[in-house]
Scaffold this motif. Sequence first.
Motif, mmCIF file in Angstrom:
data_model
loop_
_atom_site.group_PDB
_atom_site.id
_atom_site.type_symbol
_atom_site.label_atom_id
_atom_site.label_comp_id
_atom_site.label_asym_id
_atom_site.label_seq_id
_atom_site.Cartn_x
_atom_site.Cartn_y
_atom_site.Cartn_z
ATOM 1 N N UNK A 10 15.330 83.132 20.383
ATOM 2 C CA UNK A 10 16.440 82.456 20.492
ATOM 3 C C UNK A 10 17.417 83.167 19.845
ATOM 4 N N UNK A 11 19.126 83.296 20.260
ATOM 5 C CA UNK A 11 20.456 83.428 19.006
ATOM 6 C C UNK A 11 21.413 82.477 19.538
ATOM 7 N N UNK A 12 21.616 81.316 18.313
ATOM 8 C CA UNK A 12 23.210 80.925 18.539
ATOM 9 C C UNK A 12 24.212 82.351 18.278
ATOM 10 N N UNK A 13 24.962 82.395 18.874
ATOM 11 C CA UNK A 13 26.487 83.757 19.194
ATOM 12 C C UNK A 13 27.284 82.007 18.847
ATOM 13 N N UNK A 14 27.946 82.188 17.632
ATOM 14 C CA UNK A 14 29.261 81.039 16.965
ATOM 15 C C UNK A 14 30.230 81.659 17.167
ATOM 16 N N UNK A 15 30.568 82.194 18.524
ATOM 17 C CA UNK A 15 32.384 83.686 18.014
ATOM 18 C C UNK A 15 33.478 82.929 18.566
ATOM 19 N N UNK A 16 34.910 82.457 18.404
ATOM 20 C CA UNK A 16 35.748 83.019 19.031
ATOM 21 C C UNK A 16 36.895 83.759 19.743
ATOM 22 N N UNK A 60 32.845 82.930 10.567
ATOM 23 C CA UNK A 60 33.648 81.866 9.677
ATOM 24 C C UNK A 60 34.946 81.009 10.206
ATOM 25 N N UNK A 61 35.669 81.785 10.730
ATOM 26 C CA UNK A 61 36.934 81.485 11.477
ATOM 27 C C UNK A 61 37.040 80.986 12.648
ATOM 28 N N UNK A 62 36.839 79.819 12.507
ATOM 29 C CA UNK A 62 36.753 79.007 14.237
ATOM 30 C C UNK A 62 37.852 77.826 14.175
ATOM 31 N N UNK A 63 38.779 77.799 15.625
ATOM 32 C CA UNK A 63 40.292 76.704 15.816
ATOM 33 C C UNK A 63 39.668 75.483 15.438
ATOM 34 N N UNK A 64 38.326 75.417 15.207
ATOM 35 C CA UNK A 64 38.618 73.528 15.305
ATOM 36 C C UNK A 64 37.615 73.144 13.788
#
Length: 233
Positions: A10-16, A60-64
Amino acid sequence: MTAESATSPGVLIVEDDPQIARALLVNLKARGYRTHHAATGRQALQLAAHEHPDVVLLDLGLPDLEGREVIEGIRGWSTVPIIVVSARHESQSKVDALDRGADDFITKPFAMDELLARLRAALRRAQPDPGHAVVDTVDGRLHIDLAAHALTVAGTPVRLTRLEWRLLEVLARNPHRLISRTELLTTVWGPQYGEEANYLRVYISQLRAKLEPEPSSPRYIHTELGMGYRFTP
Ligand code: CA
């Protein structure tokens, strides 16, 4: 066309960025990974806790939240590999991310093949094979027997000093992984040596002189400028 199943990693993709997120989702699903997507740091922390991914790809560059807050939030309870995905200008944040427990980074824009290779390497490291004490490079030139402390270069035995061995051992046991200078120094020399980057430079160049076909343009031991080294077998 997907080969996804409950046992797929399982891969969690954290990307805005929706386009990058979509490209990652499509490519990873096509290769049989289970995927989860978070567009904010808070969502990332929730999904990490609920879905227990095998690896996290973290923009690394996320809105919150700051990327380091997400890393610290996950590291509070999990050792899941975290690969930081960052823009070229964010080199200080990359160092910061590694110091806070990220395992690797990849710079945008990235080639999908490279990202997939990093992902596989991260997953392999998460399930290390303890019996794997011999490392052969793809070109067949280096044969490193970590258990016997025996190195042959193009068929010829080569002697290493004790410190050279320890350094090569850390590199060779972590193929394709960026190992920070601090990690190498504290592992090889000891916890009080974390800042002695000059020791590392000297020993890396000694190793390269013994291993590399062309020490000035390394084939196996790569420098990641300002960060550390990466061994490519
Ligand atoms: Ca972003």
